[in-house]
Design a protein around this motif. Structure first.
Motif, short mmCIF file in Angstrom:
data_model
loop_
_atom_site.label_atom_id
_atom_site.label_comp_id
_atom_site.label_asym_id
_atom_site.label_seq_id
_atom_site.Cartn_x
_atom_site.Cartn_y
_atom_site.Cartn_z
N TYR A 24 -2.56 18.72 -7.13
CA TYR A 24 -2.72 17.49 -6.33
C TYR A 24 -4.15 17.37 -5.81
CZ TYR A 24 -1.77 13.84 -2.90
OH TYR A 24 -1.79 12.66 -2.17
N THR A 25 -4.76 18.50 -5.42
CA THR A 25 -6.15 18.48 -4.96
C THR A 25 -7.07 17.95 -6.07
OG1 THR A 25 -5.66 20.43 -3.64
CG2 THR A 25 -7.98 19.88 -3.91
N ARG A 26 -6.78 18.39 -7.30
CA ARG A 26 -7.58 17.93 -8.44
C ARG A 26 -7.45 16.41 -8.63
NH1 ARG A 26 -5.42 20.11 -13.38
NH2 ARG A 26 -4.37 21.73 -12.17
N VAL A 27 -6.22 15.87 -8.56
CA VAL A 27 -6.03 14.43 -8.74
C VAL A 27 -6.65 13.66 -7.57
CG1 VAL A 27 -4.40 12.56 -9.16
CG2 VAL A 27 -3.85 14.85 -9.96
N LYS A 28 -6.41 14.18 -6.37
CA LYS A 28 -6.86 13.53 -5.14
C LYS A 28 -8.39 13.44 -5.06
CE LYS A 28 -5.94 14.45 -0.21
NZ LYS A 28 -5.24 15.39 0.71
N SER A 29 -9.08 14.36 -5.74
CA SER A 29 -10.55 14.39 -5.69
C SER A 29 -11.19 13.39 -6.65
CB SER A 29 -11.07 15.78 -6.05
OG SER A 29 -10.44 16.75 -5.25
N ARG A 30 -10.38 12.77 -7.49
CA ARG A 30 -10.95 11.83 -8.47
C ARG A 30 -11.37 10.53 -7.77
NH1 ARG A 30 -9.64 13.73 -13.67
NH2 ARG A 30 -9.91 11.70 -14.65
N PRO A 31 -12.45 9.92 -8.25
CA PRO A 31 -12.91 8.67 -7.63
C PRO A 31 -11.81 7.59 -7.59
CG PRO A 31 -14.56 9.49 -9.16
CD PRO A 31 -13.37 10.38 -9.30
N SER A 32 -10.92 7.58 -8.58
CA SER A 32 -9.85 6.56 -8.62
C SER A 32 -8.94 6.65 -7.41
CB SER A 32 -9.02 6.72 -9.90
OG SER A 32 -8.30 7.95 -9.87
N PHE A 33 -8.89 7.82 -6.77
CA PHE A 33 -7.98 8.05 -5.65
C PHE A 33 -8.54 7.56 -4.32
CE2 PHE A 33 -4.39 10.24 -3.73
CZ PHE A 33 -3.50 10.31 -4.78
N ARG A 34 -9.87 7.39 -4.27
CA ARG A 34 -10.51 7.09 -2.99
C ARG A 34 -9.90 5.89 -2.24
NH1 ARG A 34 -16.39 7.64 -4.79
NH2 ARG A 34 -16.08 9.81 -5.48
N PRO A 35 -9.69 4.75 -2.94
CA PRO A 35 -9.12 3.60 -2.21
C PRO A 35 -7.77 3.91 -1.56
CG PRO A 35 -9.91 2.95 -4.40
CD PRO A 35 -9.99 4.44 -4.34
N LEU A 36 -6.95 4.75 -2.21
CA LEU A 36 -5.64 5.09 -1.66
C LEU A 36 -5.78 5.92 -0.39
CD1 LEU A 36 -4.99 4.30 -4.63
CD2 LEU A 36 -3.16 5.99 -4.55
N LEU A 37 -6.83 6.72 -0.33
CA LEU A 37 -7.00 7.60 0.83
C LEU A 37 -7.46 6.81 2.05
CD1 LEU A 37 -8.56 10.77 -0.85
CD2 LEU A 37 -6.17 10.35 -0.22
N PRO A 66 0.79 -1.24 0.00
CA PRO A 66 0.00 0.00 0.00
C PRO A 66 0.83 1.29 0.00
CG PRO A 66 -0.25 -1.22 2.08
CD PRO A 66 0.44 -2.12 1.12
N LEU A 67 2.08 1.26 0.48
CA LEU A 67 2.85 2.50 0.49
C LEU A 67 3.97 2.54 -0.55
CD1 LEU A 67 3.17 4.06 4.04
CD2 LEU A 67 1.52 4.49 2.24
N PHE A 68 3.89 1.70 -1.57
CA PHE A 68 4.85 1.80 -2.68
C PHE A 68 4.20 2.62 -3.79
CE2 PHE A 68 7.74 -2.20 -2.13
CZ PHE A 68 7.95 -1.86 -0.80
N ALA A 69 4.86 3.70 -4.19
CA ALA A 69 4.33 4.58 -5.23
C ALA A 69 4.07 3.82 -6.54
CB ALA A 69 5.30 5.73 -5.49
N THR A 70 4.97 2.91 -6.89
CA THR A 70 4.83 2.15 -8.13
C THR A 70 3.53 1.35 -8.15
OG1 THR A 70 6.16 0.47 -7.01
CG2 THR A 70 7.31 1.89 -8.58
N CYS A 71 3.13 0.83 -6.98
CA CYS A 71 1.90 0.03 -6.90
C CYS A 71 0.67 0.93 -6.89
CB CYS A 71 1.92 -0.82 -5.63
SG CYS A 71 3.35 -1.91 -5.51
N ARG A 72 0.77 2.05 -6.19
CA ARG A 72 -0.33 3.01 -6.17
C ARG A 72 -0.64 3.52 -7.57
NH1 ARG A 72 -1.08 6.82 -1.17
NH2 ARG A 72 -1.56 5.15 0.28
N PHE A 73 0.42 3.75 -8.34
CA PHE A 73 0.25 4.22 -9.72
C PHE A 73 -0.63 3.25 -10.52
CE2 PHE A 73 2.51 3.82 -14.01
CZ PHE A 73 1.78 4.83 -14.62
N ILE A 74 -0.34 1.96 -10.41
CA ILE A 74 -1.12 0.97 -11.18
C ILE A 74 -2.55 0.89 -10.66
CG2 ILE A 74 -1.29 -1.49 -11.81
CD1 ILE A 74 0.95 0.17 -13.21
N ARG A 75 -2.74 1.00 -9.35
CA ARG A 75 -4.11 0.99 -8.81
C ARG A 75 -4.89 2.19 -9.36
NH1 ARG A 75 -3.06 1.04 -2.64
NH2 ARG A 75 -5.32 0.98 -2.44
N LEU A 76 -4.23 3.34 -9.48
CA LEU A 76 -4.90 4.52 -10.04
C LEU A 76 -5.28 4.30 -11.50
CD1 LEU A 76 -2.76 7.43 -8.49
CD2 LEU A 76 -5.15 6.87 -7.98
#
Lengths: 230, 230
Positions: free
Chosen positions: A199-212, A8-18
């Motif tokens: 970042y606020t714009r990206v963070k507000s996207r539904p794809s980001f929710r699981p990461l938050l 969950p805290l590897f950027a490379t993995c978060r990228f693919i989840r997004l």
């Protein structure tokens, strides 16, 4: 449904989840601790690195950009204006440069050290490299963050999205990378208003929710981490 | 003619020179010493890394795999059975995995350290990181070589070319990486006959000739380096 081996805290993995999130495709997640060098995992990827995608036919696809290229070839090309990659070879090169910047350069200069020292070492058995954090490594990584935030701020202030007019892999890789640092409270947002707005714009996207809603054992995120209006 | 900013003993740069060689396209080479952080070079690539290709219209394309993808999109697709990449997305993923193995994993575990300690540090001014080689770093890198040669030997013994039936980017990246170690006399070929047979095949190609005449100041290659029947 495809399966992603991730942390969950590897950027490379978060990228693919997004990427999967943006394309609206659900995936099964298996959390892997690559430092344990689990035999079944090494059979999928002898390099022992994350992420690994079990694609169609359970064929392992190894590495963040390799998975992203595979997803573009098998999904992205059909997405028209929702495609996260460009058509033009020069534009594609710019997107790849930025993905590499965040997933390789930021990773090796900043994120890898902070995640190892602050998140993993306290959890890892001593025989596998666990123990007290190395304050020198943390200090060195922190002194590099500013440069990466400054560059992100410059990109975000110059272009609407980091690689141009549309959201692309570049934004998802950068946001994945920065979100890990933000979880750890390592980003000073006050000095980087354009990066913050982007970042606020990206963070507000539904794809980001699981990461938050990701949490790692022993370390809660800073209070503004999941706040969309921070 | 396009221009490549390169260093003769960086595997990532050798890989791109091999790709151009295979496609029969001449390029202008400019040797760059990235540790000097030359202003004009940083303007082309703020990451300060090699290789950088000045492509059509003098647009800089940054990074080995990004350049290779660009060359595939603008040249490779027209080459039919001389294309160095595959058609099928899964086959492409396997080629990308192997390119990344040799240009990132081998690089970070072996080549970068040996080149820095044995080639660059003796030439670099002390203020830029020059000085005596660190024998601990050399020892650590050497202990990692065996694993990479063993894997190469396994690939070469299992498949005709490293990613399958045809020569691809995977072979050029691997040969570029191993050629740097071979220049330095760091490869023990006796234990890896399949890798040796495969490397002889790559080394005998006309695209390899310019690499075999590369020389760096202060360090000649081992005697068998340019020998096609070593």
């Amino acid at each position: 449904m495809l399966t992603l081996f991730h942390h969950p805290l590897f950027a490379t993995c978060r990228f693919i989840r997004l990427v999967f999130g943006e394309y609206g495709e659900e995936i099964a997640l298996i959390e892997e601790k690559p430092w344990t060098r689990r035999k079944e995992f090494l059979a999928l990827n002898p390099a022992g690195t994350l992420p690994v995608l079990l694609a169609e036919g359970d064929v392992p696809i190894v590495g963040a950009m390799t998975i992203a290229e595979y997803l573009d070839e098998t999904r992205g090309v059909l997405k028209r204006d929702r495609r996260l990659f460009a058509e033009d070879p020069m534009d594609r090169a710019e997107i790849r440069r930025l993905v590499d910047w965040y997933l390789t350069k930021t990773e090796s200069e900043v994120s890898r050290h902070l995640v190892r020292e602050r998140v993993l070492k306290p959890l890892m058995p001593e025989a596998l490299g666990g123990g007290s954090p190395d304050s020198g490594a943390i200090r060195a990584a922190r002194s590099n963050i500013r440069q990466h935030m400054k560059y992100t701020n410059w990109l975000a202030g110059t272009r609407h999205w980091l690689a141009g007019a549309r959201i692309t892999y570049a934004d998802l890789a950068a946001a994945a990378s920065i979100s890990v640092l933000d979880y750890l409270g390592e980003v000073d947002w006050r000095d980087h208003p354009a990066a913050r707005e982007w970042y606020t714009r990206v963070k507000s996207r539904p794809s980001f929710r699981p990461l938050l809603s990701d949490r790692v054992r022993g370390l809660s995120p800073v209070s503004h981490y999941a706040d969309l209006d921070f």
